[in-house]
Design a protein around this motif. Structure first.
Motif, mmCIF file in Angstrom:
data_model
loop_
_atom_site.group_PDB
_atom_site.id
_atom_site.type_symbol
_atom_site.label_atom_id
_atom_site.label_comp_id
_atom_site.label_asym_id
_atom_site.label_seq_id
_atom_site.Cartn_x
_atom_site.Cartn_y
_atom_site.Cartn_z
ATOM 1 N N PHE A 13 0.831 -1.210 0.000
ATOM 2 C CA PHE A 13 0.000 0.000 0.000
ATOM 3 C C PHE A 13 0.865 1.260 0.000
ATOM 4 C CE2 PHE A 13 -1.919 3.302 2.742
ATOM 5 C CZ PHE A 13 -2.981 3.669 1.932
ATOM 6 N N PHE A 14 1.791 1.333 0.923
ATOM 7 C CA PHE A 14 2.641 2.523 1.002
ATOM 8 C C PHE A 14 3.511 2.664 -0.241
ATOM 9 C CE2 PHE A 14 2.118 2.217 5.773
ATOM 10 C CZ PHE A 14 1.351 3.360 5.848
ATOM 11 N N LYS A 15 4.039 1.547 -0.700
ATOM 12 C CA LYS A 15 4.860 1.602 -1.909
ATOM 13 C C LYS A 15 4.058 2.142 -3.080
ATOM 14 C CE LYS A 15 8.590 -1.716 -1.294
ATOM 15 N NZ LYS A 15 9.184 -2.998 -1.720
ATOM 16 N N LEU A 17 1.732 4.260 -3.092
ATOM 17 C CA LEU A 17 1.477 5.697 -3.011
ATOM 18 C C LEU A 17 2.757 6.519 -2.890
ATOM 19 C CD1 LEU A 17 -1.689 5.675 -0.769
ATOM 20 C CD2 LEU A 17 -1.537 6.018 -3.218
ATOM 21 N N ALA A 18 3.894 5.858 -2.873
ATOM 22 C CA ALA A 18 5.150 6.563 -2.640
ATOM 23 C C ALA A 18 5.772 7.059 -3.938
ATOM 24 C CB ALA A 18 6.121 5.663 -1.889
ATOM 25 N N HIS A 19 4.970 7.551 -4.818
ATOM 26 C CA HIS A 19 5.516 8.109 -6.051
ATOM 27 C C HIS A 19 4.598 9.209 -6.553
ATOM 28 C CE1 HIS A 19 6.922 8.434 -10.205
ATOM 29 N NE2 HIS A 19 8.054 7.974 -9.726
ATOM 30 N N GLU A 20 5.247 10.299 -6.950
ATOM 31 C CA GLU A 20 4.500 11.483 -7.344
ATOM 32 C C GLU A 20 3.439 11.181 -8.405
ATOM 33 O OE1 GLU A 20 7.018 14.826 -8.119
ATOM 34 O OE2 GLU A 20 5.580 15.620 -9.560
ATOM 35 N N LEU A 23 0.485 9.274 -6.978
ATOM 36 C CA LEU A 23 -0.355 10.134 -6.145
ATOM 37 C C LEU A 23 -1.244 10.998 -7.032
ATOM 38 C CD1 LEU A 23 1.443 11.623 -3.013
ATOM 39 C CD2 LEU A 23 -0.421 10.015 -3.151
ATOM 40 N N LYS A 24 -0.662 11.516 -8.095
ATOM 41 C CA LYS A 24 -1.453 12.329 -9.017
ATOM 42 C C LYS A 24 -2.586 11.516 -9.619
ATOM 43 C CE LYS A 24 1.975 15.619 -10.733
ATOM 44 N NZ LYS A 24 2.754 16.000 -11.928
ATOM 45 N N VAL A 26 -4.072 8.917 -8.425
ATOM 46 C CA VAL A 26 -5.107 8.754 -7.403
ATOM 47 C C VAL A 26 -5.931 10.029 -7.282
ATOM 48 C CG1 VAL A 26 -5.497 8.511 -4.929
ATOM 49 C CG2 VAL A 26 -3.909 6.992 -6.094
ATOM 50 N N LEU B 5 8.329 19.819 -8.582
ATOM 51 C CA LEU B 5 7.193 19.918 -7.668
ATOM 52 C C LEU B 5 7.670 20.109 -6.236
ATOM 53 C CD1 LEU B 5 4.154 17.528 -7.992
ATOM 54 C CD2 LEU B 5 4.242 19.953 -7.606
ATOM 55 N N LEU B 11 3.472 13.111 0.142
ATOM 56 C CA LEU B 11 4.388 12.271 -0.616
ATOM 57 C C LEU B 11 5.574 11.838 0.245
ATOM 58 C CD1 LEU B 11 5.182 10.909 -3.225
ATOM 59 C CD2 LEU B 11 6.204 13.044 -3.991
ATOM 60 N N PHE B 14 4.432 9.066 2.560
ATOM 61 C CA PHE B 14 4.325 7.732 1.971
ATOM 62 C C PHE B 14 5.698 7.165 1.645
ATOM 63 C CE2 PHE B 14 -0.123 8.994 0.704
ATOM 64 C CZ PHE B 14 -0.734 8.112 1.567
ATOM 65 N N LYS B 15 6.580 8.008 1.136
ATOM 66 C CA LYS B 15 7.917 7.529 0.821
ATOM 67 C C LYS B 15 8.605 7.009 2.077
ATOM 68 C CE LYS B 15 9.321 9.860 -3.407
ATOM 69 N NZ LYS B 15 10.228 10.841 -4.044
ATOM 70 N N LEU B 17 7.352 5.577 4.573
ATOM 71 C CA LEU B 17 6.844 4.290 5.031
ATOM 72 C C LEU B 17 6.913 3.202 3.973
ATOM 73 C CD1 LEU B 17 3.813 5.515 7.123
ATOM 74 C CD2 LEU B 17 6.023 4.708 7.930
ATOM 75 N N ALA B 18 7.403 3.556 2.814
ATOM 76 C CA ALA B 18 7.395 2.610 1.699
ATOM 77 C C ALA B 18 8.645 1.752 1.671
ATOM 78 C CB ALA B 18 7.235 3.364 0.378
ATOM 79 N N LEU B 97 -3.710 16.664 -5.110
ATOM 80 C CA LEU B 97 -2.490 16.033 -5.588
ATOM 81 C C LEU B 97 -2.460 15.965 -7.098
ATOM 82 C CD1 LEU B 97 -2.609 13.061 -3.143
ATOM 83 C CD2 LEU B 97 -1.194 15.101 -2.935
ATOM 84 N N ALA B 98 -3.623 16.028 -7.690
ATOM 85 C CA ALA B 98 -3.712 15.873 -9.129
ATOM 86 C C ALA B 98 -3.119 17.060 -9.868
ATOM 87 C CB ALA B 98 -5.166 15.692 -9.535
ATOM 88 N N VAL B 99 -3.010 18.156 -9.199
ATOM 89 C CA VAL B 99 -2.497 19.361 -9.837
ATOM 90 C C VAL B 99 -1.175 19.048 -10.528
ATOM 91 C CG1 VAL B 99 -1.750 21.708 -9.498
ATOM 92 C CG2 VAL B 99 -3.589 20.773 -8.118
#
Lengths: 191, 191
Positions: A13-15, A17-20, A23-24, A26, B5, B11, B14-15, B17-18, B97-99
């Motif tokens: 899960f964390f992995k 989301l651990a990328h820009e 995340l975008k 999502v 960015l 971000l 998450f990083k 914890l990843a 985050l989508a920006v």
DNA sequence: GATCTTATTCGATACATATCTAATTAGATG
DNA sequence: CATCTAATTAGATATGTATCGAATAAGATC
């Protein structure tokens, strides 16, 4: 890496989301479902790349796929997000992550001082075994140790070098020949 | 990467914890504060490595440091965990985050169909500009396009090729010379 | 069934970061 | 202040993964 960890759900899960870029993605999916093309254009990446990211998000259960014709519509899996958020807030769940990998090792934690030394050595063989295994793993495979080196390695974790040396040899974790010791493959350990 | 960015807090969180080791460290810290030594011994990594991981956790606000003598005691920052968990549950926060990076691009999202085409073209120049910029970015820098190619590229996003071609040239996003077009550096765009 | 569209898979390359040893810093202690 | 201890920083290496173009797969269309 020594042990092949089952790579917990929380870690994937964390992995994920651990990328820009992910995340975008999502972020873009919070509004509505979108096709791969559309996402690629919005994050300004090529489709194969987006495809790759979506696969990771899917693996983590963060998106679901609805296929219509040859267009793939990805949507956010909100439920996963809430589930994981809750997990993060439960200390017990987090504490489980500390487990070292081998199923044994969890129990060992109870016998360690803050400094990582053994506090005690239980009486029953059933309980002793994981501790001996833990200790034996501190020896490298594929090299030999003199008796002095073995003692030294043990004493870093417990003063009673004799007992532990004897027991590890008895359990076929260490082998001895002419004053030299070496670690045996884990598959052969008695237990 | 096109834009640098500001790498959102979420971000870095998450990083942080990843990674298996860092998740373990967090797990170990749920119980009580611990020294670097102790953590290193428990996760079976060298101290510099653990130090490195702790720095990342600290950067993400997940641990705090209390120094006593030359022993460094790390403790879990529970508050951050709860804050982030809440953020994860707010769709609006995630949508941010989508920006895309350039401040413009957020506005453009409102004018796009699910297929990534332009729904409408606003009347006021102030609103038109980011949309033109978005469109112009779909042309590669450092090559030329025939008028047919320009039209084709525009039509993939909107049927009115004439208007958009004319306006992009007017805004100095595209240059034209003898039937050939090319993209101009973003610094020179009117706006 | 040939072709067009959309997406995924493959293979290569570039970038990021985890890990270690060695060197350095900062505090405690004789 | 010389020395010891705990931690961090620096530098080197290895592993991992993000990205792209090319090839492939799967569905739609003519």
């Amino acid at each position: 890496m020594t042990d092949a960890l089952p790579s917990s759900e929380l870690l994937t899960f964390f992995k994920a989301l651990a990328h820009e870029s992910r995340l975008k993605l999502v972020g873009l999916l919070t509004e509505r479902e979108r096709s791969v093309q559309e996402l690629a254009s919005l994050v300004e990446l090529k489709e194969p790349t987006v495809s790759h990211h979506l696969a990771m998000l899917k693996e983590a259960g963060l998106v679901r796929l609805r296929q219509d014709g040859n267009t793939h519509w990805y949507a956010l899996e909100t439920k996963t997000l809430t589930t994981r958020a809750k997990t993060m807030l439960m200390k017990e769940k987090l504490a489980e992550l500390a487990v070292a990998g081998a199923s044994d090792d969890k129990a060992v934690l109870n016998y360690l001082t803050p400094e990582g030394r053994l506090k005690a050595f239980p009486a029953t063989p059933k309980k002793r075994r994981p501790i001996l295994a833990w200790l034996a793993r501190h020896f490298e495979e594929g090299r030999t140790y003199s008796e002095a080196e073995v003692n030294e390695t043990i004493e870093r974790r417990h003063h009673d070098r004799e007992t532990f040396r004897r027991e590890m040899v008895g359990q076929k974790m260490l082998a001895r020949k002419g004053g030299q010791y070496w670690r045996l493959p884990e598959s052969g350990w008695v237990g």
